[in-house]
Every structure is written in C-alpha cells, then in structure tokens.
Design a protein around this motif. Sequence first.
Motif, PDB file in Angstrom:
ATOM      1  N   ASN A  71       0.831  -1.213   0.000  1.00 28.28           N
ATOM      2  CA  ASN A  71       0.000   0.000   0.000  1.00 28.28           C
ATOM      3  C   ASN A  71       0.862   1.259   0.000  1.00 28.28           C
ATOM      4  N   GLN A  72       2.036   1.165   0.616  1.00 29.46           N
ATOM      5  CA  GLN A  72       2.941   2.327   0.661  1.00 29.46           C
ATOM      6  C   GLN A  72       3.742   2.463  -0.615  1.00 29.46           C
ATOM      7  N   HIS A  73       4.257   1.315  -1.112  1.00 28.79           N
ATOM      8  CA  HIS A  73       5.246   1.392  -2.190  1.00 28.79           C
ATOM      9  C   HIS A  73       4.723   1.080  -3.585  1.00 28.79           C
ATOM     10  N   ALA A  74       3.627   0.378  -3.701  1.00 24.38           N
ATOM     11  CA  ALA A  74       3.127   0.047  -5.055  1.00 24.38           C
ATOM     12  C   ALA A  74       1.601   0.081  -5.095  1.00 24.38           C
ATOM     13  N   PRO A  75       0.986   1.196  -4.662  1.00 16.90           N
ATOM     14  CA  PRO A  75      -0.481   1.209  -4.560  1.00 16.90           C
ATOM     15  C   PRO A  75      -1.191   1.081  -5.905  1.00 16.90           C
ATOM     16  N   ASP A  76      -0.453   1.290  -6.996  1.00 18.90           N
ATOM     17  CA  ASP A  76      -1.116   1.218  -8.306  1.00 18.90           C
ATOM     18  C   ASP A  76      -1.147  -0.208  -8.881  1.00 18.90           C
ATOM     19  N   ARG A  77      -0.531  -1.162  -8.182  1.00 18.11           N
ATOM     20  CA  ARG A  77      -0.586  -2.547  -8.701  1.00 18.11           C
ATOM     21  C   ARG A  77      -1.579  -3.364  -7.869  1.00 18.11           C
ATOM     22  N   VAL A  78      -2.579  -3.933  -8.547  1.00 19.25           N
ATOM     23  CA  VAL A  78      -3.559  -4.742  -7.810  1.00 19.25           C
ATOM     24  C   VAL A  78      -2.906  -6.039  -7.321  1.00 19.25           C
ATOM     25  N   MET A  79      -3.522  -6.637  -6.290  1.00 22.71           N
ATOM     26  CA  MET A  79      -2.862  -7.783  -5.635  1.00 22.71           C
ATOM     27  C   MET A  79      -3.483  -9.133  -6.007  1.00 22.71           C
ATOM     28  N   CYS A  80      -2.630 -10.149  -5.947  1.00 23.09           N
ATOM     29  CA  CYS A  80      -3.110 -11.544  -6.048  1.00 23.09           C
ATOM     30  C   CYS A  80      -2.187 -12.383  -5.168  1.00 23.09           C
ATOM     31  N   THR A  81      -2.496 -13.658  -5.006  1.00 22.97           N
ATOM     32  CA  THR A  81      -1.606 -14.481  -4.176  1.00 22.97           C
ATOM     33  C   THR A  81      -0.330 -14.809  -4.967  1.00 22.97           C
ATOM     34  N   ALA A  82       0.729 -15.149  -4.238  1.00 22.34           N
ATOM     35  CA  ALA A  82       2.001 -15.464  -4.904  1.00 22.34           C
ATOM     36  C   ALA A  82       2.097 -16.942  -5.271  1.00 22.34           C
ATOM     37  N   ARG A  83       1.001 -17.701  -5.066  1.00 17.95           N
ATOM     38  CA  ARG A  83       1.025 -19.133  -5.431  1.00 17.95           C
ATOM     39  C   ARG A  83       1.289 -19.238  -6.929  1.00 17.95           C
ATOM     40  N   PRO A  84       2.412 -19.861  -7.315  1.00 17.92           N
ATOM     41  CA  PRO A  84       2.752 -19.856  -8.738  1.00 17.92           C
ATOM     42  C   PRO A  84       1.730 -20.617  -9.565  1.00 17.92           C
ATOM     43  N   SER A  85       1.601 -20.191 -10.797  1.00 11.98           N
ATOM     44  CA  SER A  85       0.600 -20.759 -11.700  1.00 11.98           C
ATOM     45  C   SER A  85       0.734 -22.280 -11.827  1.00 11.98           C
ATOM     46  N   TRP A  86       1.969 -22.792 -11.843  1.00 15.44           N
ATOM     47  CA  TRP A  86       2.164 -24.221 -12.068  1.00 15.44           C
ATOM     48  C   TRP A  86       1.652 -25.073 -10.912  1.00 15.44           C
ATOM     49  N   ARG A  87       1.446 -24.460  -9.751  1.00 12.41           N
ATOM     50  CA  ARG A  87       0.958 -25.248  -8.620  1.00 12.41           C
ATOM     51  C   ARG A  87      -0.558 -25.387  -8.630  1.00 12.41           C
ATOM     52  N   SER A  88      -1.214 -24.530  -9.409  1.00 13.96           N
ATOM     53  CA  SER A  88      -2.661 -24.485  -9.371  1.00 13.96           C
ATOM     54  C   SER A  88      -3.282 -25.612 -10.208  1.00 13.96           C
ATOM     55  N   MET A  89      -4.456 -26.095  -9.773  1.00 10.11           N
ATOM     56  CA  MET A  89      -5.094 -27.236 -10.437  1.00 10.11           C
ATOM     57  C   MET A  89      -5.846 -26.800 -11.683  1.00 10.11           C
ATOM     58  N   THR A  90      -5.113 -26.321 -12.628  1.00 11.15           N
ATOM     59  CA  THR A  90      -5.700 -25.970 -13.903  1.00 11.15           C
ATOM     60  C   THR A  90      -4.639 -26.093 -14.975  1.00 11.15           C
ATOM     61  N   ILE A  91      -5.086 -26.345 -16.185  1.00  9.72           N
ATOM     62  CA  ILE A  91      -4.115 -26.467 -17.268  1.00  9.72           C
ATOM     63  C   ILE A  91      -3.636 -25.085 -17.711  1.00  9.72           C
ATOM     64  N   ALA A  92      -4.400 -24.055 -17.353  1.00 13.31           N
ATOM     65  CA  ALA A  92      -4.093 -22.704 -17.837  1.00 13.31           C
ATOM     66  C   ALA A  92      -2.907 -22.069 -17.098  1.00 13.31           C
ATOM     67  N   ASP A  93      -2.256 -21.148 -17.779  1.00 10.85           N
ATOM     68  CA  ASP A  93      -1.224 -20.318 -17.143  1.00 10.85           C
ATOM     69  C   ASP A  93      -1.866 -19.014 -16.730  1.00 10.85           C
TER      70      ASP A  93
END
Length: 500
Positions: free
Chosen positions: A64-86
């Motif tokens: 919130n202090q240093h990058a308020p213009d970037r929206v947030m998501c979790t850092a769980r990498p795409s390859w760990r998620s149960m989907t074929i999509a990136d």
Amino acid sequence: MQTESSLEYVLINYRWMFVIFFLLPCTVLGKIWSVFEKSLWSRHSGLEHEKNVSNIQRQIRHRNQHAPDRVMCTARPSWRSMTIADMIYKKYMFNINVHLDGIISIDANLRIVRVEPGITMGRLIPILIESGWTVPVALDMEDLTIGGLVMGIGLESSSHKFGIFHESCIRYELITANGDLIICSKSVNTDIFESVPYSYGTLGFLTAVDIQIIPAKKYVKLKYRPIRTLEKMESKLIVETNDLEHNDFVELLIYNKDEGVLMTGKMTDGHKDTKKNVNRIGRFYKPWFFKHVESFLLTWKIGEEYIPLKDYYFRHNKSLFWEIQDIIPFGNHPVFRYLLGWLMPAKVALLKLTQTDTIKQLYDKHHFIDDFILPISTLKKSVQQFHTTLNIYPIWVCPAVLRPGKGLMHSHTTVDDMYIDIGLYGEPKVSEYNATIVRDLEIFVLKLKGFKMMYGGTYLNIDEFKTMFDHRLYDRIRQHLGCESNFPEVYDKVNRKVRI
Ligand SMILES: Cc1cc2nc3c(=O)[nH]c(=O)nc-3n(C[C@H](O)[C@H](O)[C@H](O)COP(=O)(O)OP(=O)(O)OC[C@H]3O[C@@H](n4cnc5c(N)ncnc54)[C@H](O)[C@@H]3O)c2cc1C
Ligand SMILES: NC(=O)C1=CN([C@@H]2O[C@H](COP(=O)(O)OP(=O)(O)OC[C@H]3O[C@@H](n4cnc5c(N)ncnc54)[C@H](OP(=O)(O)O)[C@@H]3O)[C@@H](O)[C@H]2O)C=CC1
Ligand SMILES: CC(C)=CCC[C@@H](C)[C@H]1CC[C@H]2C3=C(CC[C@]12C)[C@@]1(C)CC[C@H](O)C[C@@H]1CC3
C-alpha cells in the motif's frame, strides 16, 4: 514442429519416459519430504497462525505504501494451481505470499475443523478420517487446496446432498485491502460471507476457514448400474439424487452417447460379512477407477461392493480422471501397475511445471478440459450437444444442489435446485475443434441458465459473464471493502486473455 530440438522431440514423443523415470521418482521424493517435514513441524499452534497472519498484513501494508497502483493476487505460482491454464496475471499483479497450510484445530464438540487455506485435500482428509471425522464434500484430487475451493468452486459426488464445497464452510477469516483482519460468518458480516465463494481472491486474502465435519464411516457401499440411452440416464439420475435417505453419493460416468454407469453410494461401517466384498481400489496395483466402472458396462451387470472411505474419495486421483492415459498410455496394464503403479499418480504441479511450450500448445489446440454446471433436466440435451461439438468420452456427471442466495453463483429460483456438473476432459474427436466452438458452448450453457467452472478460463465477454454470475452483491461488497484499485475483478482473473 520441424524446429523442435531433440530434447523437445523426446519430451513430446516419449513423454511417458520422462514421466516414469523422472517425474514419478520426484513425486515420491516429494511425498517422503512432506512426511519428514510434517514430523518436524507437525503441530500447528494458534500463535503460529497469528504470526502468519501478521506477516501477510505486513506485506499488504508495504504494498500500500510502495506500489499502490498494482492490484494484488496471491504469490502461489501458476504451475501449482489445479488448472491447465497459465495465469499470466501473476506476472504483473503484486504478489502476496499467503502460503499458510496448517490445521489450526479440530473441535469434536462443535464439529468444526479450522484450517489455513493452503492445506490440501490429500493432507486434510486422512488426518480427519484418522480422528473419526470427514468433511461433507471431500474433493477427489489430492492437490486441491481449501482456499482454492472456497475462492473457486468445488463439487463432488456428495454435492447433491451438501451442495457446493463452500456450503459446509461456516466462517472465513479474511485480510482486506487495507490490511485489516475481518471475520465473516452467517451471523457476522453476513453479506461479505455470502460474497466470498467464487470471488477468486478479489475481495481479500483468506487466512482461515472453519469447515463443518461429520462422522466418518469405514466404507462406501457402492452400487454400479449400467444404463442404456440418455433419457434413462437422465430420469434415473433425477430419481437417485432425490433419494437422500439412501444415497450419500451419486455419480454418473457416460462412456458413449448411449451408455453409462450410474453409481450410488452410502457411507457405512459394514457388518460381519462386509470384508468379503471389500474392494481396496486405492491400492497401487488396482485398475484405474474409470476402467473398473467401465467393466460393469462391458459385462452389463449390476454390481455392489464396499470401498474404504479414503479410497472412494480419491478414486479418480490415480488416473487424474482419465487424463493420465494420454501421458502413459500403458499405465493401466497389469505389468505396469504391479511394477511401477506404486509410483503413481504423477504430481499435477510437476507435470505442469515440466511441460514444454510445444506440449502446452498441443494441449491448447487438441485438448479440452472444462466443467459446465447445468440444470439436471438438461442432461440429455447437453450431452447431445457436447457429443456433436466435442465427442469426448468418458463424461463425468456429478449432481449438485444450488441454493438461492445473493452471491456470485446461486439457483435461479427462490428454492434449492438440482444441477449437474458435466466434466469433459480429453481430445475432441471431431473434425474441427477451435476456440469458437468452445465459446459457442459457453453461450449454449449460458442460454440454459447454467454456469461454467472458471479454472480453465472463459471466452465470454464481460457482459455475458455478468449475466452468468450475479454481480450485484459482489460489486457492493467490493466498494464497501475498498477493493477497486487494490484487487482485480473476478473477470480480470478468469478471461482467456489472462488465463492461457
Ligand atoms: C507422440 C504423441 C504424444 C502425445 N501426447 C499427448 C499428451 O501428452 N496429451 C494429450 O492430450 N494428447 C497427446 N497426444 C495426442 C495428441 O494431442 C493428438 O494425437 C494430436 O492432437 C492429433 O492431432 P493431429 O491429428 O492434428 O496431428 P498429427 O497429424 O497426428 O501430427 C502432426 C504433427 O504433429 C506432431 N504431433 C502430433 N501430436 C503431437 C503431440 N501431442 N505432441 C507433439 N507432437 C505432436 C506429430 O509428430 C506430427 O509431426 C499425443 C500424440 C502423440 C502423437
Ligand atoms: N472437483 C472439483 O470441484 C475440482 C475443482 N477444480 C478447480 O480448481 C481450483 C482449486 O485449485 P487450487 O489449485 O486449490 O487453487 P488455485 O491456486 O487455482 O486458486 C483458485 C483461486 O482461489 C484464489 N485463492 C486461493 N487461495 C487464496 C487465499 N488464501 N486468499 C485469497 N484467494 C485465494 C486464487 O487467487 P490468485 O489468483 O490470487 O492466486 C485463485 O483465484 C478451483 O478453482 C476449482 O474450481 C479443479 C479440479 C477439480
Ligand atoms: C472434477 C473437476 C471439476 C475437474 C477435474 C479437472 C482435472 C481433470 C484437470 C484439472 C487440472 C488438469 C491438468 C492436467 C490434466 C487434467 C486436470 C488434472 C494435466 C496434468 C494434463 C497434462 C499437462 O501437461 C499438465 C496438466 C496440468 C493440469
């Protein structure tokens, strides 16, 4: 294809070799490590959870202090998620590390288990069963996480009775855009509570979930019934899903446009003769479950057997439904099962991490992995449509009750309505298969007042998406929680431009 390197050629054409000699041993080493890790840091204390929560709050306040213009998501990498999509949005959104995966408490009196969102089904279910409990909707793939299922969607063969996974969740702990920790449940912050499911992490970060637990029994007494014609499959499925007294589990596998096997099950501790009829389908040398089910079709016999509860829950895990047959075509051969079956299943995350660009492109071009949720009365019509446009078999059909409500996904009436999840995973056997066909199918589902699981992404435009999912309460809650410039909207996470 001419430009592929020899390594690429081997990885594509002999992927099974890479999987058997590299990925499966890595999977086993990973399992050994996780047992070792658990014994080192097994007991999770409330204090530890608090420490984890304040760590997330610190990260959010820093952003919130240093990058308020970037929206947030979790850092769980795409390859760990149960989907074929990136999930390419992970690259430009601000990543917050929310990797909390402990069990905080099991309260047998209140019948509640409190968990952190990163815990997987594969870890939670055996621990609960050992203590005599289970969750009403236990998902069949070991690597699915509680957080992903609450924020996405989870359903299983007990969903005709207990609904979508989140309906057994009774309390969420959430960190909002300004770093505050809030609690929501059916009695506190009720509108937020109702908006969280299916919000794909766009209202806040989940840090704990309370799930109702029910007593576990030893077995599922499972009855297999081969059925001919789609009409009969539809009518019998409707009858069985309504019979809540006898059926704790209902599932249908359709093997071609005229034939399927309906399975109905009841949790039971068995009786003195049960042992004679137990089938431990989870043992490494046992055939893939969908092949076992198909045998009732081939012999045209009604069957009944007792399956240990955990084996039943994870029945599709070993063969990743039927996806593994494309990767290890001889994986169900008895020689393979007895020699190397104990190494299975390959970890989905590792398969995803090590797939080359060419394999990914081939999957995009020649493969379909998706689930549609449709009113149960449209089974025949829908399967006919999927047959013409995709011609993929087997088809997974799983009934699930949708309740009325104000959240993103609810029944279209003021009462509970029965739906079915239709899962299609495989190579379409049609002369023409492309993105337009997939989009047309999504529109077909929308017109039938159905829904689509979003793990694979969507070709719907924003207006169509908002027609499918009720955004009224969600939009209000986003405003109330100050999400606008801090979290993306659901659509910004699931459209096919960011989920490729
Ligand atoms: C070696 C091989 C591995 C496969 N692995 C998988 C898999 O892991 N998962 C899955 O779902 N389906 C897999 N398939 C099935 C594959 O998706 C279909 O066979 C393919 O889509 C058929 O398309 P086509 O008839 O248009 O191409 P074809 O006429 O069969 O092939 C055209 C060219 O593409 C190459 N090619 C075709 N399919 C593949 C592929 N999948 N990988 C690399 N090169 C390929 C061929 O070598 C050939 O040079 C595999 C097929 C092959 C031949
Ligand atoms: N039987 C079934 O019902 C099956 C369901 N699935 C699908 O798989 C998905 C679950 O897979 P899984 O790999 O566990 O989860 P994912 O990593 O795919 O996460 C799913 C979504 O939940 C969000 N999320 C996860 N944890 C948190 C958290 N702590 N706080 C806020 N948001 C969070 C993610 O946000 P972010 O994008 O920021 O990471 C993401 O948008 C579900 O979407 C489900 O539909 C797949 C197979 C079977
Ligand atoms: C039961 C429901 C609702 C969904 C089941 C979906 C699964 C069949 C898929 C979810 C993630 C998929 C992945 C693959 C196969 C199908 C799933 C398990 C791969 C392992 C296929 C091979 C690729 O190289 C990697 C894929 C990762 C995701």
